[in-house]
Enzyme design. Structure first.
Site, PDB file in Angstrom:
ATOM      1  N   LYS A 160      34.738  46.516  34.359  1.00  0.00           N
ATOM      2  CA  LYS A 160      34.461  45.328  35.037  1.00  0.00           C
ATOM      3  C   LYS A 160      34.161  43.969  34.371  1.00  0.00           C
ATOM      4  O   LYS A 160      33.341  43.972  33.488  1.00  0.00           O
ATOM      5  CB  LYS A 160      33.061  45.450  35.837  1.00  0.00           C
ATOM      6  CG  LYS A 160      32.707  44.624  36.686  1.00  0.00           C
ATOM      7  CD  LYS A 160      31.189  45.140  37.527  1.00  0.00           C
ATOM      8  CE  LYS A 160      30.608  43.856  38.322  1.00  0.00           C
ATOM      9  NZ  LYS A 160      29.322  44.222  39.059  1.00  0.00           N
TER      10      LYS A 160
ATOM     11  N   ASN B  75      39.536  42.792  42.822  1.00  0.00           N
ATOM     12  CA  ASN B  75      39.038  41.698  42.487  1.00  0.00           C
ATOM     13  C   ASN B  75      38.213  41.163  43.581  1.00  0.00           C
ATOM     14  O   ASN B  75      38.262  41.335  44.703  1.00  0.00           O
ATOM     15  CB  ASN B  75      39.690  40.704  41.920  1.00  0.00           C
ATOM     16  CG  ASN B  75      41.119  40.476  42.919  1.00  0.00           C
ATOM     17  OD1 ASN B  75      40.914  40.681  43.970  1.00  0.00           O
ATOM     18  ND2 ASN B  75      42.178  39.942  42.363  1.00  0.00           N
ATOM     19  N   GLY B  76      37.232  40.411  43.334  1.00  0.00           N
ATOM     20  CA  GLY B  76      36.099  39.917  44.457  1.00  0.00           C
ATOM     21  C   GLY B  76      35.606  38.626  43.872  1.00  0.00           C
ATOM     22  O   GLY B  76      35.894  37.861  42.981  1.00  0.00           O
ATOM     23  N   ALA B  77      34.558  38.433  44.609  1.00  0.00           N
ATOM     24  CA  ALA B  77      33.798  37.001  44.557  1.00  0.00           C
ATOM     25  C   ALA B  77      32.987  37.055  43.327  1.00  0.00           C
ATOM     26  O   ALA B  77      32.734  35.943  42.919  1.00  0.00           O
ATOM     27  CB  ALA B  77      32.961  36.827  45.578  1.00  0.00           C
ATOM     28  N   TYR B  78      32.797  38.462  42.546  1.00  0.00           N
ATOM     29  CA  TYR B  78      31.933  38.370  41.413  1.00  0.00           C
ATOM     30  C   TYR B  78      32.659  38.846  40.124  1.00  0.00           C
ATOM     31  O   TYR B  78      31.967  38.876  39.218  1.00  0.00           O
ATOM     32  CB  TYR B  78      30.639  39.260  41.559  1.00  0.00           C
ATOM     33  CG  TYR B  78      30.010  38.832  43.098  1.00  0.00           C
ATOM     34  CD1 TYR B  78      29.164  37.474  43.094  1.00  0.00           C
ATOM     35  CD2 TYR B  78      29.804  39.461  44.344  1.00  0.00           C
ATOM     36  CE1 TYR B  78      28.553  37.262  44.378  1.00  0.00           C
ATOM     37  CE2 TYR B  78      29.230  39.192  45.245  1.00  0.00           C
ATOM     38  CZ  TYR B  78      28.406  37.958  45.613  1.00  0.00           C
ATOM     39  OH  TYR B  78      27.826  37.688  46.507  1.00  0.00           O
TER      40      TYR B  78
ATOM     41  N   ILE C 166      42.068  47.284  39.352  1.00  0.00           N
ATOM     42  CA  ILE C 166      41.734  48.128  40.746  1.00  0.00           C
ATOM     43  C   ILE C 166      41.373  47.113  41.888  1.00  0.00           C
ATOM     44  O   ILE C 166      41.738  47.444  43.113  1.00  0.00           O
ATOM     45  CB  ILE C 166      40.587  48.959  40.280  1.00  0.00           C
ATOM     46  CG1 ILE C 166      40.974  49.852  39.053  1.00  0.00           C
ATOM     47  CG2 ILE C 166      40.038  49.659  41.379  1.00  0.00           C
ATOM     48  CD1 ILE C 166      39.858  50.866  38.699  1.00  0.00           C
TER      49      ILE C 166
ATOM     50  N   VAL D 242      36.077  41.038  38.501  1.00  0.00           N
ATOM     51  CA  VAL D 242      37.425  41.670  38.474  1.00  0.00           C
ATOM     52  C   VAL D 242      37.249  43.212  37.609  1.00  0.00           C
ATOM     53  O   VAL D 242      36.498  43.098  36.706  1.00  0.00           O
ATOM     54  CB  VAL D 242      38.705  40.993  37.785  1.00  0.00           C
ATOM     55  CG1 VAL D 242      40.042  41.761  38.059  1.00  0.00           C
ATOM     56  CG2 VAL D 242      38.758  39.602  38.252  1.00  0.00           C
TER      57      VAL D 242
ATOM     58  N   ASP E  73      22.562  47.471  50.433  1.00  0.00           N
ATOM     59  CA  ASP E  73      23.736  47.186  50.554  1.00  0.00           C
ATOM     60  C   ASP E  73      24.612  48.415  50.698  1.00  0.00           C
ATOM     61  O   ASP E  73      25.894  48.427  50.347  1.00  0.00           O
ATOM     62  CB  ASP E  73      24.391  46.101  49.667  1.00  0.00           C
ATOM     63  CG  ASP E  73      25.736  45.534  50.220  1.00  0.00           C
ATOM     64  OD1 ASP E  73      25.971  45.564  51.598  1.00  0.00           O
ATOM     65  OD2 ASP E  73      26.415  44.842  49.640  1.00  0.00           O
TER      66      ASP E  73
END
Length: 806
Positions: free
Chosen positions: A84, A63-66, A61, A68, A182
């Site tokens: 996750k 992915n990011g800095a923290y 779906i 997938v 956030d």
């Protein structure tokens, strides 16, 4: 060592002069940067999912800095979920603590509008090799950012329903003393049924109860700049739930206009955009600013007046703008709370106090204030995983049927089964007609005495006499034997039937829960309408008996209307009657002075006190001619229209119910009211043929039924035919790391967000983008200002041991 270097240059064949050797460090630095970039991508984009045989991975779906996140299917039930993966979860203390915080918070929350943990996979490797954490969450097809900035239709009902769900989840969260910090559209997960869930609790914090906790609150603060509250930008040291309400207001405005409300390019530009709409902050707010340079900058600006929200959003719903204005205030104490926002008239359609729960007990952030090492955080995360499975197993044992009947098939049932049958002749005869008492004598042991020959006990030891009509001992024994016989027959015919475990309950989806809530709300509203209906019927009966002395002729009898709609319909009914000119300026022929009850022609004046007694359609023709003009064409009044015939208030109601076309909204005179009838013709001229009066009553009843129906129905907004694919940011994977790293390492950040990148670089969860976008400012000054307002970046590249210094 100089020789090999020269030979190396000679082998290279470049033939460059020795002065060009200075470019070699630049080349080496570029190689280190490229190596670091490749290393970070390899560490962050590790999409290999080791989930065993229980789940089947479908697709990635986001992915990011923290981490997938991928969609998956549970093989046993076929249920689709989101998994996750947090790779290398314990390498950086900041990221490890974020993972621990999110696990604890999501385990504590149980709410329909907050993302829920369905499972946490146990480590399949030894403790020393445990590096990746797998969390199974609810699967949501998209997020609110993708919905807003797509071609998907987004009506006012969609906005109302999304805002209600967001505030409903926020009320639950704030009752647990948790601040999200956030909130942004990409962190609000949405599915095709318009259900919304709040996600990404990695940056959540508790309330600050003392000034000493302000520094803790601002640690690792990463609120997205476009949705960042003023108290965070100005360092007002007032950190409450109002921070989230500011973000909700920005999201609300973005849904109304489908564009960001305050899309600042950097820190200073963000402040300028806010003050352009809200005006200059009050002197109290300016004096509370913690950063001296920020205070001096605001004081140096010319004063500005706030801009009305009707100007910012022309044509928007007034109630929506009223709620938006109460959310976006400079003073945190002046902002509306989540609980109060749910009671606002804009959300009255969905507001239900019984279906908006609070969270108890409050969440404890004591673990987050401790200085934990990576090893201690790893131990805490493993403990949370084991605690999750222990709780789930405990719940399963509680809802599982205990095998209490299982031993019955193999063991003797009980000693009572061996009792003689109630139809045995000896036992019954002995109990009904006992033999005469025998003198006491030494006999056999008690365990060998025959019951049929045992003497009866003395009269003093007998039980008290039974009441007449009570069940005898023989009947009790017969019933007992019959029940035991039936039990034995059932066990013999189907011994495993009562012992089978119940079939697993079908999992309840979020859509089914939403349907149950809507059905509950509908039944509650119907009961309330029934009570209101009975009350109105009693009032009509009392009013009819007191004034007319007979049954009420109210055309609204039996229909459920609010008091406001009822009063407006009564006014409309009066306006539907032919208008009555004022007595003073009437140019009608002079009535006979000798008559006690003067008659007047059809256009003559009528006493205003007699007009409201009966509707126009119920007055007989010949008898009512002296009192009221005949039905049909409405003559033009010669004088001004009386006050009760003004139509301005009813115009808004009728227009809002879509009963008439917009073209039927001319002035406020009485003859202009006739175009409001749903099926009626335009107002006829006085000289035309009269219309029969019976056509007016069905129109009023039709409108009444429509208004009554609208009071009971509670339709949800239309579902989405197809939702755009989400980016996965709502699952807490962080911002788009690939784009962020490319911009950061190349130092080529643009002046503003590019087209199609509205929620990536400029919406990154780090203040590093702010520093890089601060063109025209000394980097040392920017870093100093950042320290002064106590806002640190959570992503410290120096924490990664594998990176090399260029």
């Amino acid at each position: 060592m100089a020789e090999p270097l020269k030979e190396e240059d000679g082998e290279d064949g470049s033939g460059e002069p020795p002065g060009r050797v200075k470019a070699e460090p630049v080349h080496t630095a570029a190689s280190v940067v490229a190596k670091n970039l490749a290393l970070l991508k390899a560490r962050s984009f590790d999409v290999t999912f080791d989930v065993g045989d229980e789940y089947e991975i479908i697709e990635t779906i986001g992915n990011g800095a923290y981490g997938v996140v991928s969609s998956a299917r549970r093989r046993l039930t076929g249920q689709q979920v989101a998994i996750k993966k947090i790779p290398n979860a314990f390498d950086v203390v900041t990221n490890a603590k974020r993972t621990l915080r999110e696990l604890k918070i999501l385990k504590h929350f149980k709410h329909d509008n907050i993302i829920a943990i369905k499972d946490i996979l146990r480590p399949t490797v030894p403790y020393g090799e445990f590096r990746s954490v797998y969390v199974v969450l609810d699967l949501m097809e998209s997020d609110l950012h993708q919905i807003i900035h797509s071609s998907q239709p987004l009506t006012l009902e969609h906005v109302r329903y999304f805002l209600y769900q967001l505030l409903r989840g926020l009320k639950y969260m704030h009752s647990a003393q948790v601040i999200h910090r956030d909130l942004k559209p990409s962190n609000l997960l949405v599915n095709e049924n318009c259900e919304l869930k709040i996600g990404d609790f990695g940056m959540a914090r508790g309330l600050c109860t003392s000034p000493a906790e302000h520094q803790y609150f601002m640690t690792e603060y990463v609120a997205t700049r476009w949705y960042r509250a003023p108290e965070l930008m100005l360092s007002l040291h007032e950190y409450t739930q109002a921070i989230d309400l500011w973000s909700v207001g920005c999201i609300f405005g973005e849904m109304l206009a489908r564009r960001q409300l305050f899309p600042g390019k950097n820190y200073v530009h963000q402040l300028q955009l806010i003050m352009m709409v809200l005006g200059t902050p009050s002197p109290a707010v300016i004096q509370a600013v913690g950063a001296e340079r920020v205070r001096a900058y605001i004081q140096s600006l010319p004063p500005r007046q706030p801009v009305p929200w009707e100007t910012v959003y022309p044509g928007a719903d007034r109630q929506a703008l009223s709620l938006l204005g109460r959310m976006l205030r400079f003073e945190p104490s002046a902002r509306i709370s989540a609980a109060a926002a749910l009671r606002h008239p804009f959300l009255a359609k969905y507001h239900d106090p019984d279906d908006e729960p609070d969270c108890a007990p409050p969440f404890d952030f004591a673990f987050d204030r401790e200085a934990l090492t990576r090893e201690r955080i790893k131990e805490a995360i493993v403990a949370e995983i084991e605690d999750f499975h222990a709780r789930r197993e405990g719940i399963r044992q509680q809802i599982r049927f205990q095998p209490s009947l299982q031993p019955v098939a193999s063991e003797p049932v009980c000693p009572d089964v061996e009792m003689p049958s109630p139809w045995a002749p000896s036992g019954d005869c002995a109990m009904e007609s006992p033999p005469p008492a025998l003198p006491p004598c030494s006999g056999p042991a008690p365990d060998t005495v025959d019951l049929t020959l045992q003497p009866a006990p003395p009269a003093s030891e007998l039980a008290p006499p039974k009441r007449e009509g009570a069940i005898s001992d023989n009947t009790k024994a017969a019933l007992k034997a019959a029940l035991l016989k039936s039990l034995r027959s059932r066990l013999r015919d189907g011994p495993s039937a009562p012992l089978e475990a119940p079939e697993p309950r079908k999992p309840v989806t979020a859509q089914e829960r939403q349907r149950e809530r809507e059905e509950k709300r509908r039944r509650r509203q119907e009961r309330a309408k029934e009570r209101e209906k009975r009350r109105q019927e009693r009032e009509r009966k009392e009013r009819g008996a007191g004034t007319l002395g007979g049954p009420s002729t109210d055309p609204l009898a039996g229909l459920v209307l609010s008091d406001n709609d009822r009063s407006l319909l009564e006014r409309w009914t009066r306006m539907a009657r032919p208008p009555v000119p004022a007595p003073a300026p009437a140019p009608a022929p002079t009535p006979k002075p000798s008559s006690a009850q003067p008659t007047s022609p059809p256009n003559g004046p009528v006493s205003q006190s007699t007009a409201p007694l009966q509707p126009a359609g119920s007055i007989p023709g010949p008898a009512s001619q002296p009192v009221c003009p005949p039905p049909g064409p409405v003559p033009q009044p010669a004088g001004p229209v009386p006050a009760p015939l003004q139509t301005a208030p009813s115009t808004s109601l009728l227009a809002s119910q879509s009963l008439v076309p917009p073209s039927g909204l001319p002035g406020s005179g009485a003859p202009e009211v006739l175009p409001y009838f749903p099926s009626g013709p335009p107002p006829p001229d006085p000289g035309l043929t009269p219309q029969p009066s019976t056509s007016e009553s069905p129109d009023v009843n039709l409108v009444t039924q429509q208004l009554s129906k609208s009071q009971v129905e509670d339709p949800l907004p239309p579902v989405f035919s197809g939702t755009p694919k989400g980016s996965g940011a709502g699952y807490g994977v962080g911002f788009d790391l690939e784009e962020f790293l490319n911009q950061s390492f190349d130092m080529g950040v643009a002046d503003g967000p590019q087209d199609g990148q509205a929620d990536s670089a400029s919406l990154s969860a780090s203040l590093l983008a702010d520093w890089l976008e601060g063109h025209g400012m000394n980097p040392a000054d920017i870093e100093s200002l950042q320290r002064e307002i106590q806002m640190d970046s959570p992503m410290l590249l120096s924490d990664l041991p594998d990176l090399q210094e260029p």
